[in-house]
Design a protein around this motif. Sequence first.
Motif, PDB file in Angstrom:
ATOM      1  N   ALA A  47      -3.731   1.675  -6.518  1.00  0.00           N
ATOM      2  CA  ALA A  47      -4.256   3.065  -7.524  1.00  0.00           C
ATOM      3  C   ALA A  47      -3.681   4.002  -6.009  1.00  0.00           C
ATOM      4  N   GLU A  48      -3.906   3.906  -4.571  1.00  0.00           N
ATOM      5  CA  GLU A  48      -4.261   4.569  -3.994  1.00  0.00           C
ATOM      6  C   GLU A  48      -2.273   5.391  -3.465  1.00  0.00           C
ATOM      7  N   CYS A  49      -1.351   4.322  -3.854  1.00  0.00           N
ATOM      8  CA  CYS A  49      -0.354   5.083  -4.236  1.00  0.00           C
ATOM      9  C   CYS A  49       1.078   4.938  -5.904  1.00  0.00           C
ATOM     10  N   ASP A  50      -0.193   5.740  -6.980  1.00  0.00           N
ATOM     11  CA  ASP A  50      -0.133   5.835  -8.135  1.00  0.00           C
ATOM     12  C   ASP A  50       0.798   6.734  -8.316  1.00  0.00           C
ATOM     13  N   HIS A  51       1.155   7.705  -7.569  1.00  0.00           N
ATOM     14  CA  HIS A  51       1.810   8.521  -7.365  1.00  0.00           C
ATOM     15  C   HIS A  51       3.088   8.280  -7.152  1.00  0.00           C
ATOM     16  N   VAL A  52       3.533   7.293  -6.481  1.00  0.00           N
ATOM     17  CA  VAL A  52       4.576   7.211  -6.104  1.00  0.00           C
ATOM     18  C   VAL A  52       5.044   6.181  -7.249  1.00  0.00           C
ATOM     19  N   ILE A  53       4.492   5.452  -8.265  1.00  0.00           N
ATOM     20  CA  ILE A  53       5.326   4.741  -9.385  1.00  0.00           C
ATOM     21  C   ILE A  53       5.203   5.855 -10.194  1.00  0.00           C
ATOM     22  N   MET A  54       4.213   7.355 -10.283  1.00  0.00           N
ATOM     23  CA  MET A  54       4.600   8.455 -10.935  1.00  0.00           C
ATOM     24  C   MET A  54       5.581   8.934 -10.657  1.00  0.00           C
ATOM     25  N   ASN A  55       6.430   9.588  -9.823  1.00  0.00           N
ATOM     26  CA  ASN A  55       7.604  10.063  -8.918  1.00  0.00           C
ATOM     27  C   ASN A  55       8.484   9.442  -8.150  1.00  0.00           C
ATOM     28  N   VAL A  56       8.627   8.021  -8.473  1.00  0.00           N
ATOM     29  CA  VAL A  56       9.395   7.227  -8.301  1.00  0.00           C
ATOM     30  C   VAL A  56      10.228   6.242  -9.008  1.00  0.00           C
ATOM     31  N   SER A  59     -10.289   6.574   9.241  1.00  0.00           N
ATOM     32  CA  SER A  59     -10.001   6.508   7.816  1.00  0.00           C
ATOM     33  C   SER A  59      -8.945   6.622   7.545  1.00  0.00           C
ATOM     34  N   ASN A  60      -7.584   6.950   7.506  1.00  0.00           N
ATOM     35  CA  ASN A  60      -6.218   6.942   7.533  1.00  0.00           C
ATOM     36  C   ASN A  60      -6.242   4.865   7.817  1.00  0.00           C
ATOM     37  N   GLN A  61      -6.236   4.998   9.257  1.00  0.00           N
ATOM     38  CA  GLN A  61      -5.583   3.231   9.769  1.00  0.00           C
ATOM     39  C   GLN A  61      -6.400   2.347   8.640  1.00  0.00           C
ATOM     40  N   TYR A  62      -7.643   2.627   8.477  1.00  0.00           N
ATOM     41  CA  TYR A  62      -8.754   1.819   8.155  1.00  0.00           C
ATOM     42  C   TYR A  62      -9.047   1.976   6.483  1.00  0.00           C
ATOM     43  N   LEU A  63      -7.672   2.468   5.539  1.00  0.00           N
ATOM     44  CA  LEU A  63      -7.765   2.323   4.363  1.00  0.00           C
ATOM     45  C   LEU A  63      -7.805   1.631   3.579  1.00  0.00           C
ATOM     46  N   GLN A  64      -8.789   1.023   3.535  1.00  0.00           N
ATOM     47  CA  GLN A  64      -9.278  -0.298   1.934  1.00  0.00           C
ATOM     48  C   GLN A  64      -8.899   0.085   0.529  1.00  0.00           C
ATOM     49  N   VAL A  65      -7.892  -0.346   0.136  1.00  0.00           N
ATOM     50  CA  VAL A  65      -7.797  -0.771  -1.386  1.00  0.00           C
ATOM     51  C   VAL A  65      -8.095  -1.903  -1.479  1.00  0.00           C
ATOM     52  N   GLU A  66      -7.612  -1.637  -3.102  1.00  0.00           N
ATOM     53  CA  GLU A  66      -7.753  -2.633  -4.059  1.00  0.00           C
ATOM     54  C   GLU A  66      -6.696  -3.527  -4.577  1.00  0.00           C
ATOM     55  N   VAL A  67      -6.291  -4.385  -4.429  1.00  0.00           N
ATOM     56  CA  VAL A  67      -4.423  -4.881  -4.704  1.00  0.00           C
ATOM     57  C   VAL A  67      -4.649  -5.502  -6.089  1.00  0.00           C
ATOM     58  N   SER A  68      -4.442  -4.989  -7.266  1.00  0.00           N
ATOM     59  CA  SER A  68      -4.352  -5.783  -7.974  1.00  0.00           C
ATOM     60  C   SER A  68      -2.604  -5.311  -9.197  1.00  0.00           C
ATOM     61  N   SER A  84       7.736 -10.556   7.830  1.00  0.00           N
ATOM     62  CA  SER A  84       5.714  -9.981   8.345  1.00  0.00           C
ATOM     63  C   SER A  84       4.751  -9.456   7.134  1.00  0.00           C
ATOM     64  N   LEU A  85       3.982 -10.115   7.772  1.00  0.00           N
ATOM     65  CA  LEU A  85       2.968  -9.408   6.842  1.00  0.00           C
ATOM     66  C   LEU A  85       2.531  -8.096   6.874  1.00  0.00           C
ATOM     67  N   GLY A  86       2.387  -7.749   7.668  1.00  0.00           N
ATOM     68  CA  GLY A  86       2.342  -6.387   7.765  1.00  0.00           C
ATOM     69  C   GLY A  86       3.500  -5.325   7.026  1.00  0.00           C
ATOM     70  N   SER A  87       4.532  -5.943   6.674  1.00  0.00           N
ATOM     71  CA  SER A  87       5.683  -5.473   5.401  1.00  0.00           C
ATOM     72  C   SER A  87       5.079  -5.868   3.917  1.00  0.00           C
ATOM     73  N   ILE A  88       4.359  -7.205   4.098  1.00  0.00           N
ATOM     74  CA  ILE A  88       3.931  -6.913   2.786  1.00  0.00           C
ATOM     75  C   ILE A  88       2.420  -6.192   2.176  1.00  0.00           C
ATOM     76  N   LEU A  89       1.806  -6.132   3.320  1.00  0.00           N
ATOM     77  CA  LEU A  89       0.708  -5.419   3.047  1.00  0.00           C
ATOM     78  C   LEU A  89       1.502  -3.928   2.783  1.00  0.00           C
ATOM     79  N   LEU A  90       2.193  -3.375   3.370  1.00  0.00           N
ATOM     80  CA  LEU A  90       2.902  -2.149   3.234  1.00  0.00           C
ATOM     81  C   LEU A  90       3.073  -2.296   1.728  1.00  0.00           C
ATOM     82  N   HIS A  91       3.609  -3.313   1.631  1.00  0.00           N
ATOM     83  CA  HIS A  91       4.191  -2.961   0.011  1.00  0.00           C
ATOM     84  C   HIS A  91       3.680  -3.146  -1.392  1.00  0.00           C
ATOM     85  N   LEU A  92       2.424  -4.074  -0.751  1.00  0.00           N
ATOM     86  CA  LEU A  92       1.285  -4.213  -1.736  1.00  0.00           C
ATOM     87  C   LEU A  92       0.251  -2.675  -1.758  1.00  0.00           C
ATOM     88  N   LEU A  93      -0.014  -2.096  -0.964  1.00  0.00           N
ATOM     89  CA  LEU A  93      -0.247  -1.047  -0.731  1.00  0.00           C
ATOM     90  C   LEU A  93       0.951  -0.295  -1.870  1.00  0.00           C
TER      91      LEU A  93
END
Length: 253
Positions: A132-141, A244-253, A118-127
């Motif tokens: 950058a909004e999930c840099d804490h996941v990179i650092m902590n996991v 603001s939480n539901q419509y969080l805009q992120v830059e995917v890079s 599903s596209l929903g799953s893809i978008l959540l994994h991109l996040l």
Amino acid sequence: MGATNSPQASAGKGRPAWMLVQSQLQTTLDDYLKQVDKEASRLLLLTAREQRLIPKHLRDAREKAHEESKAANIALVNALKQALPEKFASEVAEPPADALLKIVHHEGAKLGVQNYASLGSILLHLLRDWSAECDHVIMNVYAPMVAQLQERLPARKSVDRMETDSDAAAQCAEARTSQPPSVLVPGSGLSRLAYMLMKEGYEVECNEFSPAFATVANYIFNECRTRHNAFPLAHVVGDNYGLSNQYLQVEVS
């Protein structure tokens, strides 16, 4: 295992079985849009009493955010579609030599059809993996996993950071004279952990069951030439505190 991703890239003009074609991705997008419109309708199609209780500027703000999020996510999918073939290819092309991520479908291996398509799953994994909004996941996991592997099985790029006691020195000498350690990453998703391991000098192989995830991973590493904006939580209604939480805009890079 359906596809093997080796962070080194993708198939050429004759696309193999693991890659989605444009019509499949369009179907995935259509299903996603139906879902987000259905979820949004609960908050946009209000009763007369609800309209009296909720100020118009708040209703307008939600409707605007809903439309903007759809437009951004559609643009992201359309960019991905441009990198996909229109039809299935009968031949299997070799991955190009200059690709960063080489994806191979092993003969006889079954590809998956499940929720991770599903596209929903893809978008959540991109996040989670590529914003950058999930840099804490990179650092902590992910980073602690890489650090543990460096400690137990150092690669060439990590030996210079090791301590110079006798045991570590022996490990360093062995690492400098041997082939890079090989690491398997099962269920690699969009290959962020594999990418981090590759940067540290490991020879990395990934297994991924989902053709959709393999297709998006290939786009990230081998086809994408620009940054994309996305609203990865637009389809998630129950777990957000507000607009603001539901419509969080992120830059995917």
